[in-house]
Design an enzyme around this catalytic site. Structure first.
Site, PDB file in Angstrom:
ATOM      1  N   LYS A  44     -28.062 -35.868  39.411  1.00  0.00           N
ATOM      2  CA  LYS A  44     -27.463 -35.967  38.076  1.00  0.00           C
ATOM      3  C   LYS A  44     -27.983 -34.756  37.298  1.00  0.00           C
ATOM      4  CE  LYS A  44     -27.881 -36.800  34.127  1.00  0.00           C
ATOM      5  NZ  LYS A  44     -27.607 -35.823  33.007  1.00  0.00           N
ATOM      6  N   GLU A  77     -41.695 -33.557  36.395  1.00  0.00           N
ATOM      7  CA  GLU A  77     -41.969 -32.171  36.008  1.00  0.00           C
ATOM      8  C   GLU A  77     -41.626 -32.094  34.524  1.00  0.00           C
ATOM      9  OE1 GLU A  77     -43.731 -29.362  37.130  1.00  0.00           O
ATOM     10  OE2 GLU A  77     -42.789 -30.095  38.970  1.00  0.00           O
ATOM     11  N   GLU A  93     -44.280 -28.824  22.195  1.00  0.00           N
ATOM     12  CA  GLU A  93     -43.414 -27.897  22.916  1.00  0.00           C
ATOM     13  C   GLU A  93     -42.218 -27.557  22.034  1.00  0.00           C
ATOM     14  OE1 GLU A  93     -41.381 -29.384  26.505  1.00  0.00           O
ATOM     15  OE2 GLU A  93     -42.055 -27.533  27.449  1.00  0.00           O
ATOM     16  N   CYS A 152     -40.426 -24.258  30.613  1.00  0.00           N
ATOM     17  CA  CYS A 152     -41.476 -25.253  30.413  1.00  0.00           C
ATOM     18  C   CYS A 152     -42.867 -24.661  30.586  1.00  0.00           C
ATOM     19  CB  CYS A 152     -41.270 -26.434  31.350  1.00  0.00           C
ATOM     20  SG  CYS A 152     -40.989 -25.938  33.047  1.00  0.00           S
TER      21      CYS A 152
HETATM   22  P1  NAP Z   1     -34.134 -34.410  28.715  1.00  0.00           P
HETATM   23  O1  NAP Z   1     -33.355 -35.204  27.747  1.00  0.00           O
HETATM   24  O2  NAP Z   1     -35.421 -34.938  29.192  1.00  0.00           O
HETATM   25  O3  NAP Z   1     -33.165 -34.100  29.935  1.00  0.00           O
HETATM   26  C1  NAP Z   1     -33.535 -33.859  31.269  1.00  0.00           C
HETATM   27  C2  NAP Z   1     -32.567 -34.597  32.181  1.00  0.00           C
HETATM   28  O4  NAP Z   1     -32.752 -36.009  32.027  1.00  0.00           O
HETATM   29  C3  NAP Z   1     -31.094 -34.340  31.863  1.00  0.00           C
HETATM   30  O5  NAP Z   1     -30.334 -34.385  33.027  1.00  0.00           O
HETATM   31  C4  NAP Z   1     -30.793 -35.524  30.965  1.00  0.00           C
HETATM   32  O6  NAP Z   1     -29.422 -35.780  30.811  1.00  0.00           O
HETATM   33  C5  NAP Z   1     -31.527 -36.620  31.672  1.00  0.00           C
HETATM   34  N1  NAP Z   1     -31.797 -37.792  30.844  1.00  0.00           N
HETATM   35  C6  NAP Z   1     -31.825 -37.881  29.485  1.00  0.00           C
HETATM   36  N2  NAP Z   1     -32.089 -39.141  29.114  1.00  0.00           N
HETATM   37  C7  NAP Z   1     -32.224 -39.876  30.245  1.00  0.00           C
HETATM   38  C8  NAP Z   1     -32.501 -41.246  30.511  1.00  0.00           C
HETATM   39  N3  NAP Z   1     -32.698 -42.132  29.540  1.00  0.00           N
HETATM   40  N4  NAP Z   1     -32.581 -41.634  31.798  1.00  0.00           N
HETATM   41  C9  NAP Z   1     -32.407 -40.760  32.800  1.00  0.00           C
HETATM   42  N5  NAP Z   1     -32.130 -39.473  32.603  1.00  0.00           N
HETATM   43  C10 NAP Z   1     -32.043 -39.021  31.347  1.00  0.00           C
HETATM   44  O7  NAP Z   1     -34.384 -33.008  28.151  1.00  0.00           O
HETATM   45  P2  NAP Z   1     -33.352 -32.113  27.347  1.00  0.00           P
HETATM   46  O8  NAP Z   1     -32.518 -32.931  26.416  1.00  0.00           O
HETATM   47  O9  NAP Z   1     -32.619 -31.328  28.339  1.00  0.00           O
HETATM   48  O10 NAP Z   1     -34.340 -31.230  26.491  1.00  0.00           O
HETATM   49  C11 NAP Z   1     -35.169 -31.801  25.507  1.00  0.00           C
HETATM   50  C12 NAP Z   1     -36.559 -31.241  25.589  1.00  0.00           C
HETATM   51  O11 NAP Z   1     -37.109 -31.447  26.886  1.00  0.00           O
HETATM   52  C13 NAP Z   1     -36.650 -29.751  25.412  1.00  0.00           C
HETATM   53  O12 NAP Z   1     -36.657 -29.356  24.096  1.00  0.00           O
HETATM   54  C14 NAP Z   1     -37.939 -29.447  26.117  1.00  0.00           C
HETATM   55  O13 NAP Z   1     -39.034 -29.674  25.285  1.00  0.00           O
HETATM   56  C15 NAP Z   1     -37.972 -30.414  27.234  1.00  0.00           C
HETATM   57  N6  NAP Z   1     -37.528 -29.808  28.496  1.00  0.00           N
HETATM   58  C16 NAP Z   1     -38.449 -29.543  29.446  1.00  0.00           C
HETATM   59  C17 NAP Z   1     -38.057 -28.969  30.640  1.00  0.00           C
HETATM   60  C18 NAP Z   1     -39.011 -28.669  31.725  1.00  0.00           C
HETATM   61  O14 NAP Z   1     -38.669 -27.926  32.638  1.00  0.00           O
HETATM   62  N7  NAP Z   1     -40.203 -29.217  31.744  1.00  0.00           N
HETATM   63  C19 NAP Z   1     -36.733 -28.662  30.850  1.00  0.00           C
HETATM   64  C20 NAP Z   1     -35.804 -28.943  29.867  1.00  0.00           C
HETATM   65  C21 NAP Z   1     -36.224 -29.540  28.699  1.00  0.00           C
HETATM   66  P3  NAP Z   1     -28.670 -35.065  29.581  1.00  0.00           P
HETATM   67  O15 NAP Z   1     -28.517 -33.664  29.969  1.00  0.00           O
HETATM   68  O16 NAP Z   1     -27.374 -35.765  29.494  1.00  0.00           O
HETATM   69  O17 NAP Z   1     -29.503 -35.236  28.350  1.00  0.00           O
END
Ligand code: NAP
Ligand code: MG
Length: 462
Positions: A170, A245, A369, A279
């Site tokens: 996903k 991660e 972050e 990240c």
């Molecule tokens: P996120 O919401 O954690 O998304 C990561 C993945 O998880 C996406 O595929 C997301 O889908 C999915 N997801 C979201 N809610 C979920 C749930 N309840 N159950 C299962 N899967 C779920 O992160 P983001 O919205 O992309 O970014 C938000 C923040 O996360 C950023 O500002 C940053 O701080 C952090 N981030 C960290 C990394 C890293 O590499 N460590 C990477 C990206 C972001 P959707 O795309 O539909 O939301």
């Protein structure tokens, strides 16, 4: 941009069960460039069933044959370099040069590394009167973010394939086109039907259904700590393996003996690459008080050179969030020396390359972050102070240490609570384990350590 209107399940593109779609945006033009289906629980069910159905045969496929399929996948990706570059640029907004050099090239290298590891990994080990077999953990639910859209897919799918696991992916809702392109490459590589499956959709629907699916044996998640915590809790309740991660707030520690200009330039470049959406970015620059003013001036100068070449953030929400952090930094008394919260352009989700001086370790911008092009320069008094500041967040993903010689830098790095440290500008190594201490995550990706995440062991006694 090319978009499929179906899900890749069981070796074919199938229509989604529902009619919901995701609009994919170009973060430079803010225009919709494509629509893809937003899958639901029934699509996840179908994909998990396909992965389960393919598991026994794939797990029993000799490692050399699995290696051959991963090598073919690497070649299929390499044949699509132009398309990958254009797609990542279109949906993430990364400048084409960065898309090609990093977003396309890195995952091809990682896929190649797993083609080799699948062939050479010791899946069998003799311990006394036992033979220990490393067997695939089963069906993997992979949930990936948008910031390195292809790399994060390959960093999960390639080792899972090498281990003999089958997969349901996903991907992030912001970057589904790259994921569809990856599925085409998997298909072209002759990976058997059902071994890899793709369900596009939004996190709280498709992502959650996948993470909680009883037919999934291991959930591998990359993304925010908030979502990771929930996925970890659900996996714990189901006694299911999980790899997380998560975020970071890494320190770039410049010791007094370091080449200051080099360390500052590399530190700013590290954050500005991918517009700060990394990240492991070194978003806190720690400088000794004797060289502090000089470092601040160098950092401001370096940041200004990125004004014309930095890409946008991925979406409007991230831009709002990052600007909010910049405003908070100002409100808490940090001093802006480059950039700021104002929009640098009329169109596109751009944020100016920003440097803050006079940042103290407890400020929000030094603790949370930001995920944008923002560097905080923090003053330290002595090495113990630097270590306290470097280790003084909930995160522990990465970092850097600069000193007059490697031994001095290594001595400091060994005291840092973090998963990887670059010594005097050490190069990224796609075979080195990547992952976090503390709240930056659980488990490791890349190389042999990343492969081990997808294995479980069985001991036979003789
Ligand atoms: P996120 O919401 O954690 O998304 C990561 C993945 O998880 C996406 O595929 C997301 O889908 C999915 N997801 C979201 N809610 C979920 C749930 N309840 N159950 C299962 N899967 C779920 O992160 P983001 O919205 O992309 O970014 C938000 C923040 O996360 C950023 O500002 C940053 O701080 C952090 N981030 C960290 C990394 C890293 O590499 N460590 C990477 C990206 C972001 P959707 O795309 O539909 O939301
Ligand atoms: Mg999200």
């Amino acid at each position: 941009m090319k978009a499929h209107d179906g899900m890749y399940i069981g070796g074919a593109w199938r229509p989604a069960v529902g009619t919901d779609t995701i609009a994919v945006l170009d973060p430079v033009s803010e225009q919709v460039i494509a629509h893809v289906p937003a899958g639901g629980a029934e699509d996840v069910d179908a994909a998990v069933a396909a992965a389960r159905g393919a598991l026994t045969a794939w797990a029993a496929t000799p490692p050399a044959e699995r290696a051959a399929r991963i090598a073919a996948l690497r070649d299929a990706l390499a044949a699509r370099v132009d398309e990958i570059t254009a797609t990542v640029t279109a949906e993430l907004g990364a400048p084409p040069r960065f898309s090609r050099a990093v977003h396309a090239a890195l995952p091809i290298a990682v896929a190649g590394s797993y083609a080799e590891l699948a062939a050479s990994y010791p899946f069998e080990e003799k311990i006394g009167n036992s033979v220990v077999h490393a067997e695939p953990v089963g069906v993997v639910g992979a949930i990936t973010p948008w910031n390195y859209p292809l790399h994060q897919i390959v960093a999960k799918v390639a080792p899972a394939l090498a281990a003999g696991c089958t997969i349901v992916l996903k991907p992030a809702e912001d970057t589904p086109l790259t994921a569809q392109l990856f599925a085409e490459a998997v298909h072209g590589a002759g990976v058997p039907a059902g071994v890899f499956n793709l369900v596009t959709g939004v996190g709280p629907v498709a992502g959650q259904a996948l993470a909680e699916h009883p037919g999934v044996d291991l959930v591998s998640f990359t993304g925010s700590t908030a979502v990771g915590r929930r996925i970890g809790a659900a996996a714990g309740a189901a006694v299911k393996r999980v790899a997380l991660e998560l975020g970071g707030k890494s320190a770039n520690v410049i010791l007094p003996s370091a080449d200051l200009a080099r360390a500052v330039a590399a530190g700013v470049a590290n954050v500005m690459g991918n517009s700060g959406q990394t990240c492991s970015a070194w978003t806190r620059m720690l400088v000794h008080t004797s060289r502090y003013d000089e470092a601040v001036a160098l950092a401001a100068e370096a940041a200004a050179t990125y004004a014309d070449r930095i890409g946008p953030l991925v979406n409007a929400g991230q831009r709002t969030r990052v600007r909010g952090y910049i405003e908070k930094g100002v409100a808490q008394g940090a001093r802006l020396v480059a950039g700021g919260p104002e929009a640098p352009r009329e169109r596109g989700y751009f944020v100016s390359p920003t440097v803050f001086a006079d940042v103290t370790p407890e400020m929000t911008i030094a603790q949370e972050e930001i995920f944008g092009p923002v560097v905080s320069v923090i003053r330290y008094e002595d090495e113990d102070d630097a270590l306290r500041i470097a280790n003084g967040t909930v995160y522990g993903l990465a970092g850097a240490v600069w000193a007059g010689d490697d031994a001095e830098a290594v001595a400091f790095a060994r005291r840092m609570d973090t998963g990887q440290v670059d010594i005097n500008g050490g190069r990224f190594n796609p075979l080195a384990p990547f992952g976090g201490y503390k709240q930056s995550g659980v488990g490791r990706e890349l190389g042999a350590h990343g492969l081990a995440e997808y294995l479980q062991t069985k001991s036979l006694q003789f």
